[in-house]
Design a protein around this motif. Structure first.
Motif, PDB file in Angstrom:
ATOM      1  N   ARG A 202      12.353  71.974  33.904  1.00 27.27           N
ATOM      2  CA  ARG A 202      12.583  73.258  33.756  1.00 27.27           C
ATOM      3  C   ARG A 202      11.686  73.680  32.578  1.00 27.27           C
ATOM      4  NH1 ARG A 202      16.623  75.293  36.300  1.00 27.27           N
ATOM      5  NH2 ARG A 202      18.361  73.941  36.881  1.00 27.27           N
ATOM      6  N   GLN A 203      11.586  72.782  31.555  1.00 27.31           N
ATOM      7  CA  GLN A 203      10.350  73.330  30.700  1.00 27.31           C
ATOM      8  C   GLN A 203       9.111  73.544  31.313  1.00 27.31           C
ATOM      9  OE1 GLN A 203      10.459  70.997  26.715  1.00 27.31           O
ATOM     10  NE2 GLN A 203      12.519  70.214  27.444  1.00 27.31           N
ATOM     11  N   LEU A 204       8.600  72.437  32.146  1.00 25.91           N
ATOM     12  CA  LEU A 204       7.310  72.589  32.787  1.00 25.91           C
ATOM     13  C   LEU A 204       7.146  74.104  33.655  1.00 25.91           C
ATOM     14  CD1 LEU A 204       6.771  68.903  33.766  1.00 25.91           C
ATOM     15  CD2 LEU A 204       5.441  69.985  32.428  1.00 25.91           C
ATOM     16  N   LEU A 205       8.267  74.178  34.264  1.00 26.14           N
ATOM     17  CA  LEU A 205       8.245  75.499  34.983  1.00 26.14           C
ATOM     18  C   LEU A 205       8.044  76.605  34.221  1.00 26.14           C
ATOM     19  CD1 LEU A 205      10.849  74.270  37.692  1.00 26.14           C
ATOM     20  CD2 LEU A 205       8.218  75.111  38.252  1.00 26.14           C
ATOM     21  N   GLU A 206       8.765  76.474  32.962  1.00 22.94           N
ATOM     22  CA  GLU A 206       8.649  77.903  32.122  1.00 22.94           C
ATOM     23  C   GLU A 206       7.255  77.858  31.646  1.00 22.94           C
ATOM     24  OE1 GLU A 206      11.408  77.988  28.966  1.00 22.94           O
ATOM     25  OE2 GLU A 206      13.307  77.673  30.369  1.00 22.94           O
ATOM     26  N   LEU A 207       6.766  76.795  31.296  1.00 20.13           N
ATOM     27  CA  LEU A 207       5.326  76.839  30.739  1.00 20.13           C
ATOM     28  C   LEU A 207       4.295  77.231  31.855  1.00 20.13           C
ATOM     29  CD1 LEU A 207       5.011  73.693  28.581  1.00 20.13           C
ATOM     30  CD2 LEU A 207       4.755  75.890  27.901  1.00 20.13           C
ATOM     31  N   ALA A 208       4.517  77.041  33.062  1.00 19.75           N
ATOM     32  CA  ALA A 208       3.866  77.460  34.127  1.00 19.75           C
ATOM     33  C   ALA A 208       3.871  78.864  34.458  1.00 19.75           C
ATOM     34  CB  ALA A 208       4.289  76.699  35.468  1.00 19.75           C
ATOM     35  N   ALA A 209       5.114  79.389  34.366  1.00 18.15           N
ATOM     36  CA  ALA A 209       5.428  80.924  34.379  1.00 18.15           C
ATOM     37  C   ALA A 209       4.570  81.698  33.328  1.00 18.15           C
ATOM     38  CB  ALA A 209       6.836  81.035  34.402  1.00 18.15           C
ATOM     39  N   GLU A 210       4.688  81.082  32.137  1.00 19.52           N
ATOM     40  CA  GLU A 210       3.968  81.757  30.821  1.00 19.52           C
ATOM     41  C   GLU A 210       2.416  81.691  31.147  1.00 19.52           C
ATOM     42  OE1 GLU A 210       4.884  80.386  27.000  1.00 19.52           O
ATOM     43  OE2 GLU A 210       6.831  79.774  27.307  1.00 19.52           O
ATOM     44  N   GLN A 211       1.980  80.742  31.742  1.00 25.62           N
ATOM     45  CA  GLN A 211       0.604  80.617  31.775  1.00 25.62           C
ATOM     46  C   GLN A 211       0.087  81.423  33.158  1.00 25.62           C
ATOM     47  OE1 GLN A 211       0.341  76.369  32.563  1.00 25.62           O
ATOM     48  NE2 GLN A 211      -0.009  75.653  30.339  1.00 25.62           N
ATOM     49  N   ALA A 212       0.925  81.326  34.023  1.00 24.39           N
ATOM     50  CA  ALA A 212       0.629  82.388  35.122  1.00 24.39           C
ATOM     51  C   ALA A 212       0.502  83.807  34.597  1.00 24.39           C
ATOM     52  CB  ALA A 212       1.542  82.099  36.183  1.00 24.39           C
ATOM     53  N   GLN A 213       1.515  84.286  33.842  1.00 21.18           N
ATOM     54  CA  GLN A 213       1.407  85.781  33.360  1.00 21.18           C
ATOM     55  C   GLN A 213       0.234  85.908  32.449  1.00 21.18           C
ATOM     56  OE1 GLN A 213       1.759  86.713  29.917  1.00 21.18           O
ATOM     57  NE2 GLN A 213       1.295  88.722  30.489  1.00 21.18           N
ATOM     58  N   LEU A 214      -0.200  84.882  31.642  1.00 23.59           N
ATOM     59  CA  LEU A 214      -1.632  85.115  30.739  1.00 23.59           C
ATOM     60  C   LEU A 214      -2.556  84.942  31.869  1.00 23.59           C
ATOM     61  CD1 LEU A 214      -2.751  85.174  28.367  1.00 23.59           C
ATOM     62  CD2 LEU A 214      -2.760  82.678  28.362  1.00 23.59           C
ATOM     63  N   ALA A 215      -2.567  84.115  32.874  1.00 21.03           N
ATOM     64  CA  ALA A 215      -3.738  84.259  33.721  1.00 21.03           C
ATOM     65  C   ALA A 215      -3.803  85.404  34.547  1.00 21.03           C
ATOM     66  CB  ALA A 215      -3.666  83.118  34.843  1.00 21.03           C
ATOM     67  N   GLY A 216      -2.746  86.042  34.907  1.00 27.43           N
ATOM     68  CA  GLY A 216      -2.582  87.268  35.479  1.00 27.43           C
ATOM     69  C   GLY A 216      -3.225  88.346  34.627  1.00 27.43           C
TER      70      GLY A 216
END
Length: 447
Positions: A202-216
Motif C-alpha cells: 500500500r505504501q508503494l502504491l501511494e508513492l506511485a500515485a504521488e509520483q504519477a500526479q507529479l509526472a502529470g
C-alpha cells in the motif's frame, strides 16, 4: 455497458467449461490454484460469462486453464467495422480499475498505461471517473518472488519523491520530466518485481500515485499533454489500489484540470466534480481545497460562472475547516494554502472577465509571494496583466507583461510560454500605446 466482444468471450468460457464438465466453482478453484490465489469464485465466473465484467488480470490464467488459444483474448476488443461506430474496449487498461486482488499482472498494467501509444480519449477518462466513484479498493497480495522491500527503501523513495516535488518549484517541466518519469517507473517496477507485505504494498502504491500526479503536472508544464493524461490515469489506478481516495481525487482532478485547460472544459467539469465529490468523505481539508480549486477552474473555462463561484466557496469552507495540528498530513500538501487558492480565485475572475474582482486579489497575493519561484510568479503576473488589460489599463498590463517576460528567462515551461503568446496577442490591438508597442517589439526580437 456490455460490449459485443465481452459477450462473445463470455460464451466461449461457458462453452469450454461445459465441454470440460466443470461447474463455475470448479473453474474458480482451478484458476485459484493456477494463480496461487483464493479470491476467484463462481459469482465472478458468472459475471465473465454474461459479459458483465472482463477478466482483466485473470485473463492469462483463464486461457491456460481452459486450454484456449491466446488469440481468443482479441474477442474482448473486436476491431471497429467500416460501417459501425467504434466503442471503447472494456479491457482497455485505462478504464478498468483494479480487480478484487492487486497482483503482479496489475503492476504490468500500470507500465502498459505509461507506454501505450495514441491519444487518451475524453470518453475514456469520463468512464474512468464513473468507475472510480463506484469501486472498492482491492486486497493487496504479498508478492512471493523477488527481493524483499525494506523499510529503508520506502523511506528513500519517499525522500526522493519529496525532493522532486520541491524541485518543481524552481524548474520547468522540460527540465524535470525525465527524472520524474524515471522515478515513477522505478517504483512500479518494485511493485512488479519485489516481495512485500500488504502494508508495504500500500505504501508503494501511494508513492506511485504521488509520483504519477507529479509526472502529470510536470508533463503538462512541458506541453506533453498525452503523456500527462496517461500519468494522471496511472495515478488514479495506483491510488485506488492503495485505498487512498484523497490521492485518487487529486489525480482525477488533475486530469480534469488538464482537459479543461486544453480545449475540453465540459469533460473537465465532469472529472473535477467527480474528484471533489468522490474524495470528500475521505480527504483532509486541504486536499478538499485543492480539488475544489480545480473544479472551479474547469467550471469557469466552461463558462459556468455560478458553478465556479460555488466551487470557490467550497474552497473557502475547506480552508476554514483546516486544523494544522489535527493530524499529520502528507508532504504533497506542503504548498496548499489560502494564498494559492486566492491565486485561483484571481484566475477564475480574470477568465470570467471580472477584472474589478480579479485585480485586487492578484495584486495582494503577488506582493507577498516568494519571487524565487520564477515560473509561478510569471504565471500569476500573467493573469494580473490579462485582468488589467480587460479593465482598460493598457500601460499597467504592458508593464506586467514585461515582468512576465523577464521572469520567464531560462524557465522551460510551456504554460508560461503560452501565457506570453496570449498576452502579446491581446496587446496587439494597442500598438498606439508606447508601452504596449515596446513589449511587442521585444517579443519579436526574441523570436
Amino acid at each position: 455497458m456490455v460490449t459485443a466482444g465481452a459477450s462473445k468471450f463470455g460464451r466461449i468460457i461457458w462453452d469450454r467449461r461445459r465441454e470440460l464438465r466443470w461447474s463455475r466453482p470448479q473453474l474458480a478453484r482451478e484458476l485459484n490454484t493456477r494463480a496461487g490465489l483464493t479470491t476467484c469464485d463462481g459469482a465472478l465466473i458468472y459475471k465473465w460469462e454474461t459479459g458483465r465484467h472482463a477478466p482483466k488480470a485473470w485473463l492469462p490464467h483463464l486461457l491456460h486453464v481452459l486450454g484456449l488459444p491466446a488469440g481468443t483474448a482479441a474477442l474482448l476488443c473486436p476491431p471497429a467495422t467500416a460501417t459501425g461506430p467504434s466503442h471503447a474496449c472494456e479491457n482497455d487498461p485505462l478504464l478498468g480499475l483494479p480487480e478484487a486482488v492487486w497482483d503482479r499482472l496489475q503492476a504490468d498494467t500500470l507500465l502498459n498505461m505509461l507506454d501505450a501509444s495514441g491519444p487518451v480519449e475524453p470518453d475514456t477518462v469520463r468512464q474512468l471517473a464513473h468507475a472510480w466513484l463506484i469501486s472498492e479498493p482491492p486486497q493487496i497480495l504479498h508478492q512471493r518472488a523477488g527481493s524483499r522491500v525494506s523499510d529503508s527503501l520506502i523511506t528513500e523513495v519517499r525522500i526522493r519523491t519529496n525532493a522532486l516535488r520541491r524541485m518543481d518549484d524552481y524548474l520547468g517541466g522540460l527540465d524535470l520530466i525525465a527524472q520524474v518519469t524515471r522515478e515513477l517507473r522505478a517504483t512500479v517496477n518494485v511493485l512488479r518485481e519485489a516481495s512485500y507485505t500488504e502494508e508495504t504494498g500500500r505504501q508503494l502504491l501511494e508513492l506511485a500515485a504521488e509520483q504519477a500526479q507529479l509526472a502529470g503536472w510536470v508533463a503538462a508544464d512541458a506541453g506533453l499533454n498525452q503523456q500527462a493524461k496517461r500519468a494522471y490515469t496511472v495515478g488514479v489506478h495506483a491510488a485506488e489500489a492503495a485505498g487512498h481516495r484523497g490521492l485518487g481525487g487529486l489525480n482525477l482532478g488533475g486530469l480534469g484540470y488538464l482537459l479543461a485547460a486544453t480545449g475540453d472544459p465540459e469533460h473537465g467539469v465532469v472529472l473535477t466534480r467527480s474528484a471533489a465529490v468522490g474524495a470528500a468523505p475521505y480527504a483532509s481539508a486541504r486536499e478538499r481545497a485543492m480539488i475544489w480549486d480545480r473544479a472551479a477552474w474547469a467550471a469557469c473555462l466552461a463558462g459556468r460562472e455560478h458553478e465556479a463561484a460555488a466551487a470557490l466557496g467550497r474552497v473557502e469552507d475547506a480552508h476554514d475547516a483546516h486544523q494544522p495540528d489535527a493530524r499529520e498530513e502528507p508532504d504533497w500538501l506542503y504548498w496548499v494554502c489560502r494564498a494559492e487558492s486566492l491565486v485561483m480565485q484571481g484566475q477564475v475572475w480574470t477568465e470570467l472577465h471580472r477584472p474589478l474582482r480579479a485585480v485586487p486579489i492578484l495584486q495582494a497575493v503577488i506582493s507577498g509571494y516568494d519571487h524565487e519561484h520564477a515560473r509561478e510568479t510569471a504565471l500569476y503576473r500573467s493573469w494580473l496583466a490579462a485582468a488589467l488589460l480587460d479593465a482598460g489599463e493598457v500601460e499597467e498590463a504592458a508593464a506586467e507583461t514585461t515582468r512576465v517576460i523577464d521572469l520567464s528567462t531560462g524557465v522551460t515551461s510551456d504554460r508560461v510560454a503560452k501565457r506570453i503568446t496570449l498576452l502579446t496577442e491581446q496587446l496587439t490591438p494597442h500598438t498606439h500605446v508606447p508601452a504596449a508597442r515596446e513589449v511587442l517589439d521585444r517579443v519579436r526580437e526574441q523570436r
